[in-house]
Motif scaffolding. Structure first.
Motif, short mmCIF file in Angstrom:
data_model
loop_
_atom_site.label_atom_id
_atom_site.label_comp_id
_atom_site.label_asym_id
_atom_site.label_seq_id
_atom_site.Cartn_x
_atom_site.Cartn_y
_atom_site.Cartn_z
N LYS A 19 13.15 5.89 -3.99
CA LYS A 19 12.99 5.06 -3.10
C LYS A 19 13.62 3.75 -3.35
N ASP A 77 9.74 -4.18 3.30
CA ASP A 77 9.08 -3.22 4.37
C ASP A 77 9.88 -2.28 3.49
N GLY A 78 10.07 -1.86 2.70
CA GLY A 78 11.32 -0.43 2.48
C GLY A 78 10.23 0.27 2.04
N ARG A 82 6.49 -0.45 2.50
CA ARG A 82 5.59 -0.39 3.64
C ARG A 82 6.23 0.80 4.72
N GLU A 83 7.02 0.79 4.52
CA GLU A 83 7.61 2.09 5.55
C GLU A 83 7.67 3.43 5.29
N SER A 84 7.87 3.31 3.28
CA SER A 84 7.76 4.78 3.08
C SER A 84 6.76 5.01 3.27
N SER A 115 -1.47 3.97 4.10
CA SER A 115 -0.65 4.20 3.05
C SER A 115 -0.92 6.14 2.74
#
Ligand code: AFP
Length: 295
Positions: A20, A62-63, A65-67, A87
């Motif tokens: 990621k 953002d990336g 957190r969204e993962s 999470s």
């Protein structure tokens, strides 16, 4: 070998996290050309933030957190540790989203530095379970270590990170990257610098910690940003620079110090903890520790 294949055998969440961050790194690199202006804000250290620093920081936050792969995130550009509810993992990370960002305007190499923990990041660096960095230079490279060797990948024309160097070990070498102003050196540091110069060491200092340490990882030698008169704790941050890059160099057979002890043994006193930095070969690190130990 592709990065995804090389990560086989590691915990699923760690495999996904490294991949990621590699993907986010590609997005950050594409953003350089259109975001070189200086913003009107400062970070917690009073340093003017490049528009790019802020943008890169937000893209990473953002990336990740969204993962759902990260529970705790500390960033050089943020005043406090962020906690992500929901999470699916207990991973904590530290991020310097764009180390060396002031060099983008002159097209020198800069990078994204990540430290990886299980749980809290406000612990000594020796608790880390991994570290990685994406270096944006003539090549875009990704170097990771999850405590099973240090491995470097290069972004190929198809947008894949492919294995370039496996199980990197820091060699002997006579280059040094001496940060800070010579006239403000403390006594022990000056003695150490003079010993390296007397031994024929050549200067390789770009102003980008991540790029300079990358060079030393591959060629040997030592990087330093020392404490100086009036700023005895130095400039660089333990959490975002010293620990992750120091972890990688120690895992590659090198060593670190704050002038007296391994950086990874230091209990952070907060996210903004600054330390004098020595990262490189064991010979050079033992020398500064011995010089200071004798003072
Ligand atoms: P920037 O990220 O503000 O460019 O600072 C880079 C850095 O934190 C580190 O990457 C360098 O080794 C060091 O600062 C350079 O500091 P000087 O500009 O004082 O030499």
């Amino acid at each position: 070998m592709k990065l995804e294949e090389h990560l086989a055998g590691h915990d699923q969440d760690l495999r996904e996290l490294v991949l990621k961050i590699g993907e986010i790194g590609k997005v950050i690199h594409k953003g350089f050309a259109s975001r070189q202006s200086v913003s009107d804000t400062q970070n917690v250290y009073g340093e003017t933030q490049m528009a790019l620093d802020k943008w890169a920081d937000q893209v990473l936050i953002d990336g990740l957190r969204e993962s759902g792969l990260v529970k705790y995130l500390a960033s050089e550009e943020q005043p406090d540790v962020l906690e992500f509810e929901g999470s699916k993992s207990d991973i904590g990370i530290t991020q310097d989203p764009l180390d060396g960002s002031s060099l983008i305007g002159v097209n020198l190499a800069v990078g994204t530095i990540i430290g990886i923990f299980r749980g809290s990041v406000l612990v000594p660096g020796q608790e880390m379970i991994g570290a990685m960095y994406v270096l944006y230079g003539p090549l875009t490279t990704l170097t990771y270590c999850l405590k099973k060797g240090v491995h470097e990948f290069v972004l190929d024309p198809n947008g894949e990170f492919v294995l370039q160097s496996e199980d990197i070990r820091i060699p002997d070498g006579k280059i040094f990257a001496p940060g800070a102003i010579r006239k403000k050196y403390l006594d022990g540091h000056l003695k150490w610098i003079e010993a390296l110069e007397a031994d024929g060491y050549k200067i390789r200092f770009s102003g980008s910690f991540v790029a300079d340490v990358h060079q030393i990882l591959h060629k040997g030698g030592v990087f330093t940003y020392p404490g100086i008169v009036g700023s005895e704790q130095g400039k660089l941050r333990l959490l975002f620079e010293g620990n992750p890059m120091g972890f990688i160099v120690e895992q590659a057979g090198g060593a670190t110090s704050d002038g007296y002890r391994s950086l990874l043994s230091i209990q952070p006193d907060g996210v903004a903890h600054r330390v004098p930095i020595y990262v490189g070969g064991k010979k050079e690190i033992n020398l500064i520790n011995n010089i200071n130990g004798g003072i």
